[in-house]
Design an enzyme around this catalytic site. Structure first.
Site, PDB file in Angstrom:
ATOM      1  N   GLY A  43       0.839  -1.197   0.000  1.00 39.28           N
ATOM      2  CA  GLY A  43       0.000   0.000   0.000  1.00 39.28           C
ATOM      3  C   GLY A  43       0.870   1.241   0.000  1.00 39.28           C
ATOM      4  CD  GLN A  48       3.676   5.759   2.625  1.00 40.68           C
ATOM      5  OE1 GLN A  48       2.661   5.251   2.184  1.00 40.68           O
ATOM      6  NE2 GLN A  48       4.670   5.063   3.150  1.00 40.68           N
ATOM      7  CB  CYS A  92       5.516   2.191   7.216  1.00 38.48           C
ATOM      8  SG  CYS A  92       5.068   3.731   6.396  1.00 38.48           S
ATOM      9  CG  LEU A  93       6.574   0.955   1.103  1.00 32.65           C
ATOM     10  CD1 LEU A  93       5.929   1.279  -0.233  1.00 32.65           C
ATOM     11  CD2 LEU A  93       7.598  -0.155   0.962  1.00 32.65           C
ATOM     12  CG  HIS A 134      -0.229   1.489   7.407  1.00 30.42           C
ATOM     13  ND1 HIS A 134       0.717   1.049   8.307  1.00 30.42           N
ATOM     14  CD2 HIS A 134       0.438   2.308   6.544  1.00 30.42           C
ATOM     15  CE1 HIS A 134       1.883   1.595   8.008  1.00 30.42           C
ATOM     16  NE2 HIS A 134       1.749   2.347   6.934  1.00 30.42           N
ATOM     17  CD  GLU A 135      -0.753   2.620   2.890  1.00 34.07           C
ATOM     18  OE1 GLU A 135      -0.260   3.766   2.872  1.00 34.07           O
ATOM     19  OE2 GLU A 135      -0.070   1.596   3.092  1.00 34.07           O
ATOM     20  CG  HIS A 138       0.740   7.139   5.469  1.00 32.69           C
ATOM     21  ND1 HIS A 138       1.922   7.612   5.978  1.00 32.69           N
ATOM     22  CD2 HIS A 138       0.897   5.796   5.331  1.00 32.69           C
ATOM     23  CE1 HIS A 138       2.766   6.587   6.141  1.00 32.69           C
ATOM     24  NE2 HIS A 138       2.166   5.479   5.758  1.00 32.69           N
TER      25      HIS A 138
HETATM   26 CO    CO Z   1       2.964   3.576   5.761  1.00 34.39          CO
END
Ligand code: CO
Length: 174
Positions: A43, A48, A92-93, A134-135, A138
């Site tokens: 995701g 991000q 998380c990226l 989670h997204e 953000h």
């Molecule tokens: Co993340």
């Protein structure tokens, strides 16, 4: 398009609603999926990649060969969340190498717009619900480490300190 890493302040910024459902938006979404697959994510939220927009993409399989699993959610909002919650491991990226347990509702009902601006309601469960939540965080400037239990917060502190040092070094050299 590159991944914005913690503690870049762009990860904490307020996001703006998507207003134009045009080719530019479609191009952004395609580029986001490419970055997500390249970095082995499932995701990705617009902040991000440095875009302060209410936009997120995911593919619960994380597999570009399974493009039928791709989801694009513009201006998403939660209509209902289950009282049942569960802890699960998340990464998380924007936090390479950091993992920890986060408690999330098991089911959510969501309203979001697609690439054409059409509104849809979705019922998301388990892994899909976890990725989405989670997204969605953000888009509100909330990061998964904010939701860690005290023990995990202590455990990842040295890794966060490293990322902070790397960020300062990259700023100083640019
Ligand atoms: Co993340």
């Amino acid at each position: 398009m590159d991944i914005v890493l913690y503690p870049d302040p762009r990860l904490r910024r307020k996001t703006a609603p998507i207003e134009n459902f045009d080719q530019e938006l479609a191009d952004i979404v395609r580029a986001m999926f490419e970055v997500m697959y390249r970095t082995k994510g499932v995701g990705l939220a617009a902040p991000q990649v440095g875009l302060s927009l209410k936009l997120l993409v995911y593919n619960p399989e994380g597999d570009p060969a399974k493009s039928e699993q791709e989801r694009v959610l513009a201006n998403p909002r939660i209509l209902r969340r289950s009282r049942n919650k569960e802890f699960g491991e998340e990464g998380c990226l924007s936090f390479p190498g950091i993992f920890g347990q986060v408690e999330r509702p098991l089911e959510v009902t969501v309203e979001a717009q697609d690439l054409n601006g059409e509104k849809h309601q979705l019922e998301l469960k388990d892994w899909d619900a976890r990725i989405f939540l989670h997204e969605l965080d953000h888009l509100d400037g909330i990061l998964f480490v904010d939701r860690f239990q005290p023990g995990d917060k202590v455990r990842v502190k040295p890794q966060l300190t490293d990322l902070e040092a790397q960020f300062r070094a990259s700023r100083a050299s640019s």
